[in-house]
Each structure stands twice: as structure tokens, then as C-alpha cells.
Design a protein around this motif. Structure first.
Motif, PDB file in Angstrom:
ATOM      1  N   ILE A  33       1.022  -1.469   0.068  1.00 43.32           N
ATOM      2  CA  ILE A  33       0.074  -0.458   0.059  1.00 43.32           C
ATOM      3  C   ILE A  33       1.036   1.367  -0.189  1.00 43.32           C
ATOM      4  CG2 ILE A  33      -1.680   1.252   1.108  1.00 43.32           C
ATOM      5  CD1 ILE A  33      -3.000  -0.787   1.976  1.00 43.32           C
ATOM      6  N   ARG A  34       1.924   1.170   1.309  1.00 44.47           N
ATOM      7  CA  ARG A  34       2.834   2.030   0.390  1.00 44.47           C
ATOM      8  C   ARG A  34       3.559   2.249  -0.377  1.00 44.47           C
ATOM      9  NH1 ARG A  34       4.063   0.376   5.950  1.00 44.47           N
ATOM     10  NH2 ARG A  34       3.182   2.249   7.352  1.00 44.47           N
ATOM     11  N   LYS A  35       4.033   1.309  -1.453  1.00 40.08           N
ATOM     12  CA  LYS A  35       4.584   1.833  -2.909  1.00 40.08           C
ATOM     13  C   LYS A  35       4.098   2.432  -3.826  1.00 40.08           C
ATOM     14  CE  LYS A  35       7.301  -0.877  -5.867  1.00 40.08           C
ATOM     15  NZ  LYS A  35       7.607  -2.441  -5.502  1.00 40.08           N
ATOM     16  N   ILE A  36       2.153   1.845  -3.494  1.00 36.97           N
ATOM     17  CA  ILE A  36       0.945   1.808  -4.479  1.00 36.97           C
ATOM     18  C   ILE A  36       1.140   3.681  -4.147  1.00 36.97           C
ATOM     19  CG2 ILE A  36      -0.893   1.888  -5.123  1.00 36.97           C
ATOM     20  CD1 ILE A  36      -0.887  -0.838  -4.599  1.00 36.97           C
ATOM     21  N   ALA A  37       1.224   3.955  -3.189  1.00 39.06           N
ATOM     22  CA  ALA A  37       0.265   5.342  -2.723  1.00 39.06           C
ATOM     23  C   ALA A  37       1.492   6.378  -2.630  1.00 39.06           C
ATOM     24  CB  ALA A  37       0.630   5.674  -0.409  1.00 39.06           C
ATOM     25  N   GLU A  38       3.079   6.477  -3.022  1.00 40.55           N
ATOM     26  CA  GLU A  38       4.101   7.025  -3.285  1.00 40.55           C
ATOM     27  C   GLU A  38       3.780   7.268  -4.953  1.00 40.55           C
ATOM     28  OE1 GLU A  38       7.659   4.537  -2.393  1.00 40.55           O
ATOM     29  OE2 GLU A  38       7.239   5.395  -0.181  1.00 40.55           O
ATOM     30  N   LYS A  39       3.519   6.344  -5.250  1.00 47.85           N
ATOM     31  CA  LYS A  39       3.663   6.420  -7.276  1.00 47.85           C
ATOM     32  C   LYS A  39       1.980   6.980  -7.311  1.00 47.85           C
ATOM     33  CE  LYS A  39       5.836   2.024  -8.637  1.00 47.85           C
ATOM     34  NZ  LYS A  39       5.544   0.749  -9.261  1.00 47.85           N
ATOM     35  N   THR A  40       0.852   7.474  -6.236  1.00 53.90           N
ATOM     36  CA  THR A  40       0.008   7.846  -6.332  1.00 53.90           C
ATOM     37  C   THR A  40      -0.345   9.132  -6.427  1.00 53.90           C
ATOM     38  OG1 THR A  40      -1.417   5.715  -6.001  1.00 53.90           O
ATOM     39  CG2 THR A  40      -2.472   7.159  -6.384  1.00 53.90           C
ATOM     40  N   ALA A  41       1.187   9.395  -5.038  1.00 57.95           N
ATOM     41  CA  ALA A  41       1.042  10.846  -4.753  1.00 57.95           C
ATOM     42  C   ALA A  41       1.628  11.610  -5.312  1.00 57.95           C
ATOM     43  CB  ALA A  41       1.654  10.826  -3.455  1.00 57.95           C
ATOM     44  N   ALA A  42       3.130  11.175  -6.404  1.00 56.11           N
ATOM     45  CA  ALA A  42       3.422  12.105  -7.268  1.00 56.11           C
ATOM     46  C   ALA A  42       2.301  12.063  -8.256  1.00 56.11           C
ATOM     47  CB  ALA A  42       4.823  10.324  -7.559  1.00 56.11           C
ATOM     48  N   ARG A  43       2.070  11.606  -9.065  1.00 49.83           N
ATOM     49  CA  ARG A  43       1.149  11.313 -10.435  1.00 49.83           C
ATOM     50  C   ARG A  43       0.622  11.950  -9.829  1.00 49.83           C
ATOM     51  NH1 ARG A  43      -4.013   8.245 -11.249  1.00 49.83           N
ATOM     52  NH2 ARG A  43      -2.075   6.626  -9.699  1.00 49.83           N
ATOM     53  N   LYS A  44      -0.815  12.490  -8.703  1.00 43.77           N
ATOM     54  CA  LYS A  44      -2.441  13.038  -8.195  1.00 43.77           C
ATOM     55  C   LYS A  44      -1.214  15.069  -8.807  1.00 43.77           C
ATOM     56  CE  LYS A  44      -5.165  10.045  -5.841  1.00 43.77           C
ATOM     57  NZ  LYS A  44      -5.595  10.148  -4.472  1.00 43.77           N
ATOM     58  N   ALA A  45      -0.463  15.155  -7.519  1.00 44.84           N
ATOM     59  CA  ALA A  45       0.632  16.525  -7.901  1.00 44.84           C
ATOM     60  C   ALA A  45       1.186  16.092  -9.110  1.00 44.84           C
ATOM     61  CB  ALA A  45       2.445  16.201  -7.190  1.00 44.84           C
ATOM     62  N   LYS A  46       1.674  15.630 -10.527  1.00 37.90           N
ATOM     63  CA  LYS A  46       1.678  15.981 -11.322  1.00 37.90           C
ATOM     64  C   LYS A  46       0.465  16.393 -12.265  1.00 37.90           C
ATOM     65  CE  LYS A  46       3.686  14.800 -14.821  1.00 37.90           C
ATOM     66  NZ  LYS A  46       4.586  13.892 -16.325  1.00 37.90           N
ATOM     67  N   ALA A  47      -0.698  15.795 -11.701  1.00 35.29           N
ATOM     68  CA  ALA A  47      -2.308  16.258 -12.357  1.00 35.29           C
ATOM     69  C   ALA A  47      -3.078  17.524 -11.863  1.00 35.29           C
ATOM     70  CB  ALA A  47      -3.078  15.093 -12.078  1.00 35.29           C
ATOM     71  N   ALA A  48      -2.137  17.135 -10.330  1.00 39.81           N
ATOM     72  CA  ALA A  48      -3.019  19.140  -9.807  1.00 39.81           C
ATOM     73  C   ALA A  48      -3.102  19.665 -10.605  1.00 39.81           C
ATOM     74  CB  ALA A  48      -3.210  18.577  -8.193  1.00 39.81           C
ATOM     75  N   LYS A  49      -1.241  20.181 -10.806  1.00 39.56           N
ATOM     76  CA  LYS A  49      -0.305  20.854 -11.322  1.00 39.56           C
ATOM     77  C   LYS A  49      -0.711  21.412 -12.423  1.00 39.56           C
ATOM     78  CE  LYS A  49       3.431  20.398  -8.675  1.00 39.56           C
ATOM     79  NZ  LYS A  49       5.125  21.166  -8.394  1.00 39.56           N
ATOM     80  N   ALA A  50      -1.517  20.462 -13.309  1.00 41.42           N
ATOM     81  CA  ALA A  50      -1.483  20.762 -14.868  1.00 41.42           C
ATOM     82  C   ALA A  50      -2.530  20.871 -14.946  1.00 41.42           C
ATOM     83  CB  ALA A  50      -1.451  19.334 -15.049  1.00 41.42           C
ATOM     84  N   ASN A  51      -3.949  20.958 -14.348  1.00 46.33           N
ATOM     85  CA  ASN A  51      -5.643  20.844 -14.203  1.00 46.33           C
ATOM     86  C   ASN A  51      -5.545  20.706 -12.793  1.00 46.33           C
ATOM     87  OD1 ASN A  51      -7.754  21.114 -15.499  1.00 46.33           O
ATOM     88  ND2 ASN A  51      -7.931  18.630 -15.687  1.00 46.33           N
ATOM     89  N   PRO A  52      -5.668  21.742 -11.691  1.00 44.65           N
ATOM     90  CA  PRO A  52      -6.227  22.511 -10.784  1.00 44.65           C
ATOM     91  C   PRO A  52      -8.007  22.315 -11.145  1.00 44.65           C
ATOM     92  CG  PRO A  52      -5.658  24.281 -11.116  1.00 44.65           C
ATOM     93  CD  PRO A  52      -4.961  22.884 -12.590  1.00 44.65           C
ATOM     94  N   LYS A  53      -8.328  21.921 -10.167  1.00 44.70           N
ATOM     95  CA  LYS A  53     -10.132  22.078  -9.708  1.00 44.70           C
ATOM     96  C   LYS A  53     -10.595  22.813  -8.391  1.00 44.70           C
ATOM     97  CE  LYS A  53     -12.446  16.667  -9.849  1.00 44.70           C
ATOM     98  NZ  LYS A  53     -12.566  15.492 -10.629  1.00 44.70           N
ATOM     99  N   ASP A  54     -11.921  22.861  -9.244  1.00 44.02           N
ATOM    100  CA  ASP A  54     -12.791  23.281  -7.629  1.00 44.02           C
ATOM    101  C   ASP A  54     -13.789  22.347  -7.284  1.00 44.02           C
ATOM    102  OD1 ASP A  54     -11.235  25.308  -7.463  1.00 44.02           O
ATOM    103  OD2 ASP A  54     -12.162  27.030  -8.655  1.00 44.02           O
ATOM    104  N   LEU A  55     -13.692  22.113  -6.324  1.00 41.15           N
ATOM    105  CA  LEU A  55     -14.840  21.358  -5.689  1.00 41.15           C
ATOM    106  C   LEU A  55     -15.412  22.077  -4.862  1.00 41.15           C
ATOM    107  CD1 LEU A  55     -13.078  17.694  -5.415  1.00 41.15           C
ATOM    108  CD2 LEU A  55     -14.165  18.641  -7.427  1.00 41.15           C
ATOM    109  N   LYS A  56     -17.359  21.853  -5.036  1.00 39.35           N
ATOM    110  CA  LYS A  56     -17.997  22.213  -3.396  1.00 39.35           C
ATOM    111  C   LYS A  56     -18.684  21.077  -3.075  1.00 39.35           C
ATOM    112  CE  LYS A  56     -19.860  26.285  -6.102  1.00 39.35           C
ATOM    113  NZ  LYS A  56     -20.553  27.266  -6.523  1.00 39.35           N
ATOM    114  N   PHE A  57     -18.957  21.788  -1.478  1.00 48.87           N
ATOM    115  CA  PHE A  57     -19.741  20.636  -0.851  1.00 48.87           C
ATOM    116  C   PHE A  57     -20.999  21.530  -0.225  1.00 48.87           C
ATOM    117  CE2 PHE A  57     -15.629  19.366  -1.470  1.00 48.87           C
ATOM    118  CZ  PHE A  57     -15.668  17.678  -1.620  1.00 48.87           C
ATOM    119  N   SER A  58     -22.311  20.371  -0.655  1.00 50.03           N
ATOM    120  CA  SER A  58     -23.374  21.156   0.157  1.00 50.03           C
ATOM    121  C   SER A  58     -23.057  21.452   2.369  1.00 50.03           C
ATOM    122  CB  SER A  58     -24.399  20.183   0.596  1.00 50.03           C
ATOM    123  OG  SER A  58     -24.347  19.309   0.370  1.00 50.03           O
TER     124      SER A  58
END
Length: 93
Positions: free
Chosen positions: A59-84
């Protein structure tokens, strides 16, 4: 929009609860319950024991890969979410 997916993104982004936390909890329980010391298991039990004992590291190994991928995607495509439940407050992720 998928509420669970959006909430998960915010929880990860704010480091409220991450896959690393999940791995830590699993590791704690595996040690606490002494899963690696259980004896008298049949072949299926031994296989399951080995799987569960190795799972926190996987799980840690997958989390490391996922975190790196998510960080890269967040910089390239930021997103706004609304919570009621927080008065339609927008959270940028």
C-alpha cells in the motif's frame, strides 16, 4: 460529480487521511494481532497470512506512486469542488 471521489481528493490533498495512514493502521494491527506468529494454518491460511503481512508495504509503494501522479496532475489541471454540507464552499484541489 462523485461525492466520495471528491471527498477522497480533499482528504488526501489536506492530508486528513491518506493511503499512508491506512498503511500505518494496517501495519499496527498486523503487529498488534501478531498475525505473522499465527501457527497451525493450512496452505490457504499461510498464503493469506503472507499476503496480509506484506500488504502495508504494498500500500505504501502504491501510495507513493499515486501521490506523485496526483501532484503532477493537480499542477497541470487544478479543480474546484463544492460541498453542500459546508454551505457550498469551494475547495480547490
Amino acid at each position: 460529480s462523485n461525492l466520495f471521489a471528491d471527498f477522497s481528493i480533499v482528504a488526501e490533498k489536506t492530508e486528513t487521511y491518506t493511503a499512508f495512514d491506512y498503511a500505518d493502521i494496517m501495519e499496527h494491527l498486523v503487529k498488534r494481532w501478531e498475525i505473522s506468529s499465527v501457527t497451525g494454518l493450512n496452505a490457504d491460511g499461510l498464503e493469506a497470512q503472507e499476503y496480509v503481512c506484506k500488504l502495508p508495504a504494498r500500500i505504501r509503494k502504491i501510495a507513493e506512486k499515486t501521490a506523485a501522479r496526483k501532484a503532477k496532475a493537480a499542477k497541470a489541471n487544478p479543480k474546484d469542488l463544492k460541498f453542500s454540507w459546508i454551505y457550498e464552499r469551494t475547495v480547490s484541489v
